[in-house]
Write an enzyme that holds these catalytic residues in place. Structure first.
Site, PDB file in Angstrom:
ATOM      1  N   TYR A 188       0.870  -1.181   0.000  1.00 42.28           N
ATOM      2  CA  TYR A 188       0.000   0.000   0.000  1.00 42.28           C
ATOM      3  C   TYR A 188       0.913   1.239   0.000  1.00 42.28           C
ATOM      4  O   TYR A 188       1.968   1.226   0.646  1.00 42.28           O
ATOM      5  CB  TYR A 188      -0.878  -0.056   1.262  1.00 42.28           C
ATOM      6  N   THR A 190       1.380   3.915   1.507  1.00 41.33           N
ATOM      7  CA  THR A 190       1.930   4.528   2.729  1.00 41.33           C
ATOM      8  C   THR A 190       2.934   3.633   3.446  1.00 41.33           C
ATOM      9  O   THR A 190       3.519   4.043   4.448  1.00 41.33           O
ATOM     10  CB  THR A 190       0.805   4.838   3.734  1.00 41.33           C
ATOM     11  N   LYS A 191       3.096   2.428   2.940  1.00 45.02           N
ATOM     12  CA  LYS A 191       4.002   1.510   3.634  1.00 45.02           C
ATOM     13  C   LYS A 191       5.463   1.871   3.318  1.00 45.02           C
ATOM     14  O   LYS A 191       5.745   2.602   2.378  1.00 45.02           O
ATOM     15  CB  LYS A 191       3.724   0.060   3.198  1.00 45.02           C
ATOM     16  N   ASN A 192       6.401   1.310   4.078  1.00 47.28           N
ATOM     17  CA  ASN A 192       7.813   1.660   3.853  1.00 47.28           C
ATOM     18  C   ASN A 192       8.266   1.294   2.449  1.00 47.28           C
ATOM     19  O   ASN A 192       9.063   2.008   1.849  1.00 47.28           O
ATOM     20  CB  ASN A 192       8.705   0.981   4.894  1.00 47.28           C
ATOM     21  N   LEU A 193       7.776   0.164   1.942  1.00 51.07           N
ATOM     22  CA  LEU A 193       7.978  -0.163   0.531  1.00 51.07           C
ATOM     23  C   LEU A 193       6.603  -0.010  -0.117  1.00 51.07           C
ATOM     24  O   LEU A 193       5.829  -0.962  -0.210  1.00 51.07           O
ATOM     25  CB  LEU A 193       8.523  -1.594   0.375  1.00 51.07           C
TER      26      LEU A 193
END
Ligand SMILES: Cc1ncc(COP(=O)(O)O)c(C=O)c1O
Length: 386
Positions: A188, A190-193
């Site tokens: 998603y 907003t995730k770090n990846l």
């Protein structure tokens, strides 16, 4: 460059992505020209790269982090009458994967310092109907996964790690997603990846589990048009994989920036005397954890959290409450009739937590702005009281 007069966004995906634009365009052009929009070479390459990154033998792409949680439960044959232990203080998808299959979520409480699931709470909830445990590595920090795996191992219960927020995190130097039977990741944005849409990945050391996950993610179909089990359609598309391969190359730098931002917040909040005055509780880092800071979560006590959030918002500073309503209090899970006295720390966290901007390209001056505004909130309160 960030404009200091325009407030501070909670997240600025464009600012993070802009320096990589040329790499994205090149990678995406390659996909357009290949015409292989599903099962393209970027998907296979990303799976190998994530497997290596997480130090496991197998990684299987799927359509979302939510599917990455659902598919292992399907592969384990979990269904009605089965219990799955999961924290209540998490995102909905950690729990809906259980109820979607007709199984029953059994909610564990959290440790107040890290917001992560309490292993002792898990231990007390195991019954002869427990079919899996889903610890969540919340906000980028691993739960005490060594102890959880030990507790689960005593009763041969599979562990499905919800590592949606924690790619690159580690516990005792061993990566998130490599401890349990399956690790689940979300891409998603907003995730770090973060991808440019939805995507997910499952990691496992077991070749047999990897095979079942692929079977369930592909309609349960093998060979073509012959269905062994009722699976779902859950694919990571080639465009997402191409974008994610670019971002994976820069993930270490992004994590480094998040860690620097977290250290700076903690220092600034302490220097502003907000911590010593018990006005802000800064997030704790477990000494065994390599924290990748998907979120920087402070606690604001004495019922002042919502007022602070509104005060920051009036000044253009983004903040968010993850999570305002724990899962055991959700309307759709009312039927479970959870006793609130078993969820004391979960309910307190949902009243006190506030997440501040922490994205990699957040500037030092923006962080000063955030801390100054928090200081201003308490100064205004003191003035009003005088
Ligand atoms: C803890 C947790 N689990 C699962 C998910 C589900 O991931 P997705 O949004 O990719 O379905 C998310 C993120 O949204 C999450 O934060």
């Amino acid at each position: 460059m960030a404009d200091p007069s325009s407030g501070v966004p909670l997240l600025d995906v464009n600012r993070d992505n802009r320096p990589l634009r040329d790499e994205f365009v090149e990678a995406l052009t390659g996909v357009v020209d290949s015409g292989r929009f599903l099962f393209g070479p970027d998907v296979t390459s990303l799976e190998s790269e994530i497997a290596a990154y997480c130090q496991v033998e197998n990684a299987i792409g799927c359509a979302s982090g939510s599917d990455a949680l659902l598919l292992p439960l399907m592969a384990l044959g979990i269904g009605p009458g089965d219990e799955v232990i999961v924290p209540s203080f998490t995102f909905f998808a950690s729990v809906s994967c259980i109820t979607r299959l007709g199984a029953t979520p059994i909610f564990a409480d959290i440790c107040p310092d890290t917001f992560n699931v309490d292993p002792e709470s898990i231990r007390g909830l195991i019954t002869d109907r427990t079919r899996a445990i889903i610890p969540v590595h919340l906000f980028g920090q691993c739960a005490q996964i060594d102890r959880i795996c030990q507790i689960a191992g005593d009763d041969d219960i599979p562990v499905i790690e919800d590592a949606a927020q924690a790619i690159g995190a580690a516990y005792h130097s061993r990566p998130a997603g490599s401890w349990g039977d399956v690790g689940c990741f979300s891409f998603y944005p907003t995730k770090n990846l973060g991808g440019m849409g939805d995507g997910g990945m499952m990691t496992t050391t077991s070749a047999g589990m990897a095979d079942r996950l692929r079977l369930f993610a592909g309609h349960g179909m093998r060979p073509r048009y012959y269905h062994q089990v009722v699976g779902i359609n859950s694919r990571l598309d080639t465009f997402q994989a191409a974008v994610l391969r670019v971002k994976l190359r820069h993930l270490a730098d992004a994590v480094h920036n998040r860690q620097a931002n977290a250290d700076r917040y903690t220092r600034l909040l302490m220097e502003a005397n907000l911590v010593a005055a018990d006005q802000v509780v800064v997030p704790a880092v477990d000494k065994n954890a390599f924290h990748v800071w998907n979120q920087y979560s402070i606690r604001i006590g004495e019922g002042r959290r919502d007022a602070l959030k509104a005060y920051l918002s009036e000044r253009g500073i983004g903040s968010e409450i993850y999570y305002p309503v724990p899962m055991h209090q959700q309307e759709c899970f009312n039927y479970l009739g959870v006793d609130p006295s078993t969820m004391v720390e979960t309910e307190r966290a949902s009243r006190e937590i506030l997440n501040l901007p922490i994205f990699p390209s957040l500037t030092e001056s923006e962080q000063h702005q955030v801390v100054k505004a928090i200081k201003g909130f308490y100064a205004a309160g003191a003035k009003a009281a005088a």
